[in-house]
Each structure stands twice: as C-alpha cells, then as structure tokens.
Design an enzyme around this catalytic site. Structure first.
Site, mmCIF file in Angstrom:
data_model
loop_
_atom_site.group_PDB
_atom_site.id
_atom_site.type_symbol
_atom_site.label_atom_id
_atom_site.label_comp_id
_atom_site.label_asym_id
_atom_site.label_seq_id
_atom_site.Cartn_x
_atom_site.Cartn_y
_atom_site.Cartn_z
ATOM 1 N N CYS A 82 -3.431 65.062 -15.271
ATOM 2 C CA CYS A 82 -2.265 64.537 -15.633
ATOM 3 C C CYS A 82 -2.911 64.336 -16.646
ATOM 4 O O CYS A 82 -3.603 63.691 -17.508
ATOM 5 C CB CYS A 82 -2.256 62.828 -14.656
ATOM 6 S SG CYS A 82 -0.519 62.374 -14.965
ATOM 7 N N CYS A 88 -1.194 55.474 -17.475
ATOM 8 C CA CYS A 88 -0.411 55.500 -16.278
ATOM 9 C C CYS A 88 -0.759 54.223 -14.984
ATOM 10 O O CYS A 88 0.131 53.611 -14.634
ATOM 11 C CB CYS A 88 0.329 56.636 -15.316
ATOM 12 S SG CYS A 88 0.404 56.815 -14.045
ATOM 13 N N CYS A 91 -3.121 57.684 -10.440
ATOM 14 C CA CYS A 91 -4.320 58.099 -10.265
ATOM 15 C C CYS A 91 -5.793 57.869 -10.697
ATOM 16 O O CYS A 91 -5.881 58.044 -11.995
ATOM 17 C CB CYS A 91 -3.488 59.378 -10.931
ATOM 18 S SG CYS A 91 -2.758 60.464 -9.664
ATOM 19 N N GLN A 310 5.466 55.723 6.255
ATOM 20 C CA GLN A 310 4.054 56.069 5.374
ATOM 21 C C GLN A 310 4.517 57.240 4.720
ATOM 22 O O GLN A 310 4.916 58.084 4.576
ATOM 23 C CB GLN A 310 3.183 56.413 6.358
ATOM 24 C CG GLN A 310 2.497 55.085 8.419
ATOM 25 C CD GLN A 310 1.611 54.570 7.179
ATOM 26 O OE1 GLN A 310 1.050 55.076 6.566
ATOM 27 N NE2 GLN A 310 0.590 53.365 7.492
ATOM 28 N N CYS A 437 -5.484 48.165 5.111
ATOM 29 C CA CYS A 437 -5.483 49.123 3.649
ATOM 30 C C CYS A 437 -6.765 47.994 2.585
ATOM 31 O O CYS A 437 -6.413 48.441 1.253
ATOM 32 C CB CYS A 437 -3.752 49.211 3.302
ATOM 33 S SG CYS A 437 -3.062 47.224 2.692
#
Length: 481
Positions: A82, A88, A91, A310, A437
């Site tokens: 990217c 950003c 990621c 999900q 999570c």
C-alpha cells in the site's frame, strides 16, 4: 555507589540505537539498549530491526522514543504493497511477512495470559491463518470530510494536485475531523474500490459538500460498502445529512453504468447526528433489495446496512467450527450464548444441541436474530433481551430454558462486565468457550474463571484480520470441581 536514574543517564532529544525484540501496544515496539535500559519505540517496526531512534520521554523504569531510521532490517520485514502504509493506520503490520504476523499474534495471546492472567505457562496453539490476506473484508466504511489530511510530501508543495477541502477515505489516526484520501484499499474487495472511485468522481462532478465535523454542516458523510461472498452482490450505502431523491437517482444510474457487470443494491442512510458513525436515522432503498445475503456453514443470513456481521466471511466459518469443537456439544445439551448479537453463533450451536439460548441487549440485533432463526427454520433457538450486567436478576426466568451445560461468551472488546462474569460462573457450566478480540481482557477474565474452579484447557488464536495487530482467540475452560 548509588545507581544513576534514567533521567541522569539520558536526555530528551538524544539519539539511541537498539534492536527491537518484541511487539508492544499502541504502535510501539520493545527493545533494550546495550546497558540493559528498556525502551518503547513508536514506529512501523519488526522484531529484529536494528534502529536509531530519538528519545521523547524518560520514565522511571524505561524510556520512550520515536523511530528515526532502520539501520539493519529484520528478516521478518517485507515491502508493503500500500502506498499510504504508515500513514493510514489500518494495515499496521503490512511490512511484516505473514508467517511472522502469525507468530507475533500467538505470542501476544500467550504473553497476555501469563503476565495479566497469571496463567502458568499455558501452551497457545499456532494462530490459524486466513485463506486470503488481502481483499478479505466484506465491509468497509469510508468517511468524507471537508478537511483532507495532507501527506508529508504535500506539505512541501506550493501547488497541490488535489483539493484540500474534499476527502473520501479513512480518518487519519488520532484525528477525528481530517480524512486521508485513498484510491484503493488492499483489504477491500476490488468492486468496493471501484465504487469508491465512482462515488468520488460523482461527488466532485455534482459539487456535493463534504461533511465538516466541527461546524456540523455538509451533505456527504460516509460511504459504507458490504459484499456478499455467496451472491457476489455489492451493497452501496451512501450516508448523507438529508435526502435528495433526484440526486440519489442520478447516483444510482452512475453506479450502474460505471459498474455494469457488478450485481448491487444501493441504499441511502440519512442522519442529522453530530457524531461520525455511519448509521442513519432513516434509510431509503434506492435500488435492489436493500439487503445482501450471506452463508456461514449451512446457515443463510440476511444482512441490512446497519446489521452486524463478521467482517471476514471465510475465516468466520473457521472461528465458528472452532467454537463447536471446543464446546463438545451433546444432543440433549442446553447452551447459552452470551452477547449473541444477530444470533450467528447461537444458530450454529442450535444445529448440534437440544436448545440454544442467545442473550443480547441491542433490540435491533435481537430482531435480526429472530428473523435469521425463522429464515433458517431453526426452532430450538431462543433469544432474550438482557443487559448482561443484570444477568443475575433474571436467572429464575431463564431456568425455563434449562440450566446450561455449555456457555459460549463473545463479549465486546472491553471484555465481560464483572457482574456478568460472576453470574456466568455461578451457573457452573461444565464448559465455557470464551471468544475474545482482546487478549488482555481475555487474560483478565481467565484469571477469575480459573480461580473459580475451572481449568484452561485450550487456547486457539484465529487470524481474522491479516496485516493488523488484531487477533481473535478461542479459550476453552472445563470445570474441575
């Protein structure tokens, strides 16, 4: 002679060199200087990087620093795809090989259980890899802003190629009003990137005013996209401050003519709220059904613009099968599913037991859960509206469903409410499957569950989000007393 304090040894702004030895939280990594001083360094780093950094803070037991440059790269380091990587914020691990990402995540779960949960050196299974590590998201949410975040190289330009007062992309990290404009997201489906391009061109051609957060004005707020793996249908949900029928018809026509091969449905969510959440107070279906359908296992789900589902469809099946394996269900079992949401896990459980009971506070999720049960012909699943912090107040009511031999809990990132945790333990199920999570909060709750007479039998990380630091974890507890 008395040892010198760190403030005597170092000064703010000083340059240091060290090798990164571990990943920490909040975009930081850990390492030690040659004299043993601990350092937390902010920057896109990998374990094994030898770096130079500038000290930003001196704490009593460690120093904080920011990356200057990489002197010698780690063997785990790769070139990110990217072009806006590092700016950003989505990621954050795209510069690390996927094998290394899985190792980091396994260690992250293990370290949390040991250091926070005080769990004796519990073996953690290797993280289950995702079948695809790019273009895997079935939902992406873009924001529109009147303040575009400028890239570092743009700050040096006298004339900008793009306007400063329009941006459609992702919020810049740590900035609620500025948006980083992107042309392509490597986690989104390619049809989503096409819809992003078409929407930007349409908005600029029609002079649509982007939303200004502080002033609370402007028409265009968000572009939320969903994709059905089963149907290959794209949902385009434009979130605006008011409804304009003629404009929405023109937008629909532009999408259809620009993406003729892509089946889609188009909706317009309208909101007057001051927050930046992409959920409307009213929804208009502009084209198609206004929903998409998705399959998990043998179950089919109808997903509206604002429903939870999900985000990684293919890996969700891996996660759910892991839950089933750990639960070890019998045909005559009663199972409780805490924080059941739209009932996806509950319905999975219901296929293999006598009765599955889903508990949830959000009314719209309960309505979706009931509809999903009806759509799939599942008659042995029940859903109950309940704030789980008040779980203890309705135990008598829930007894009509039967006491559970197995409980599955899938709490939000903050973990289980302490009262809900205590009530769950009071029910004394033989098996607890905890879906988390957040490894830190899993570890916190695991400590209390173990202290209440349970053994942590298995821990299985499942990588739902490649190239990010997030990891989903399944933990199986068995009652020992």
């Amino acid at each position: 002679m008395k040892d010198k304090s760190l403030k005597e040894l170092y000064r703010k702004g000083e340059t240091i060199e060290l090798t990164i030895s571990d990943i920490a939280e909040k975009d930081q990594c850990f390492g030690r200087l040659e004299n043993g001083t601990a350092a937390l360094v902010k920057g896109m780093l990998a374990v094994g990087d030898w770096i130079s950094a500038t000290i930003t803070k001196i704490r009593p037991t460690y120093i904080e620093a920011v990356l200057d440059r990489i002197l010698s790269p780690s063997a785990d380091r790769i070139e990110p795809e990217c072009p806006v990587f590092g700016v950003c914020g989505g990621c954050k691990w795209m510069h690390v090989s996927y094998d290394a990402q899985l190792r980091y995540k396994q260690k992250k779960v293990h370290d949390a259980l040991v250091h926070i949960g005080s769990v004796e050196d519990m073996p953690v299974n290797p993280a289950l890899p995702a079948p695809g590590i790019t273009h895997y998201r079935n939902k992406v949410e873009f924001s529109c802003s009147s303040k575009r975040y400028l890239m570092p190289e743009e700050l040096k330009m006298d004339v900008l190629e793009k306007p400063k007062d329009f941006a459609l992309g992702f919020h810049a990290p740590g900035n609620f009003e500025k948006v980083l404009e992107i042309d392509r997201c490597y986690l989104a489906k390619e049809c989503m990137n096409s819809a992003l391009r078409v929407t930007r061109e349409f908005a600029q051609e029609y002079g649509l005013e982007p939303h200004a957060v502080r002033e609370h004005k402007g028409f265009l707020r968000n572009l939320m996209l969903r994709y059905s793996e089963e149907q290959n249908v794209l949902m385009v949900n434009l979130v605006t401050s008011w409804y304009d029928a003629g404009l929405m018809e023109a937008y629909r026509d532009r999408l259809l003519s620009s993406m003729p091969q892509q089946p889609m449905t188009v909706v317009n969510n309208v909101t007057s709220r001051k927050n930046t959440v992409a959920v409307g107070e009213k929804e208009y279906v502009i084209y198609g059904e206004g929903v998409v359908q998705e399959r998990l296992g043998d179950l089919h789900f109808r997903i509206s613009a604002n429903s939870f589902f999900q985000t990684n469809t293919k890996q969700a099946e891996t996660l759910y099968e892991g839950i089933m394996t750990m639960a070890g269900l019998r045909e005559d079992d009663t199972v409780y599913d805490l924080y059941c949401g739209t009932g996806t896990i509950t319905l999975y459980l219901a296929e293999r037991c006598r009765r599955a009971v889903g508990l949830e506070i959000v009314e719209s999720s309960l309505a979706d859960a009931a509809e999903n049960a009806s759509r799939n012909g599942v008659t042995n699943a029940s859903f109950y509206g309940l704030d789980l912090k008040d779980f203890h107040t309705v135990l008598g009511t829930l007894e009509e469903f039967g006491l559970p031999r197995v409980i599955v809990t899938d709490p939000p990132r903050a973990g289980m409410h302490p009262k809900a945790l205590k009530t769950m333990i009071r029910l004394q199920p033989e098996t607890i499957v905890y879906v988390s999570c957040n490894p830190a909060n899993l570890a916190r709750d695991a400590k209390e569950i173990i202290a209440s007479g349970y053994r942590l039998e298995e821990v299985q990380p499942v990588d739902m989000f490649p190239h990010t630091s997030h990891i989903e974890t399944l933990a199986c507890f068995r009652r020992t007393v």
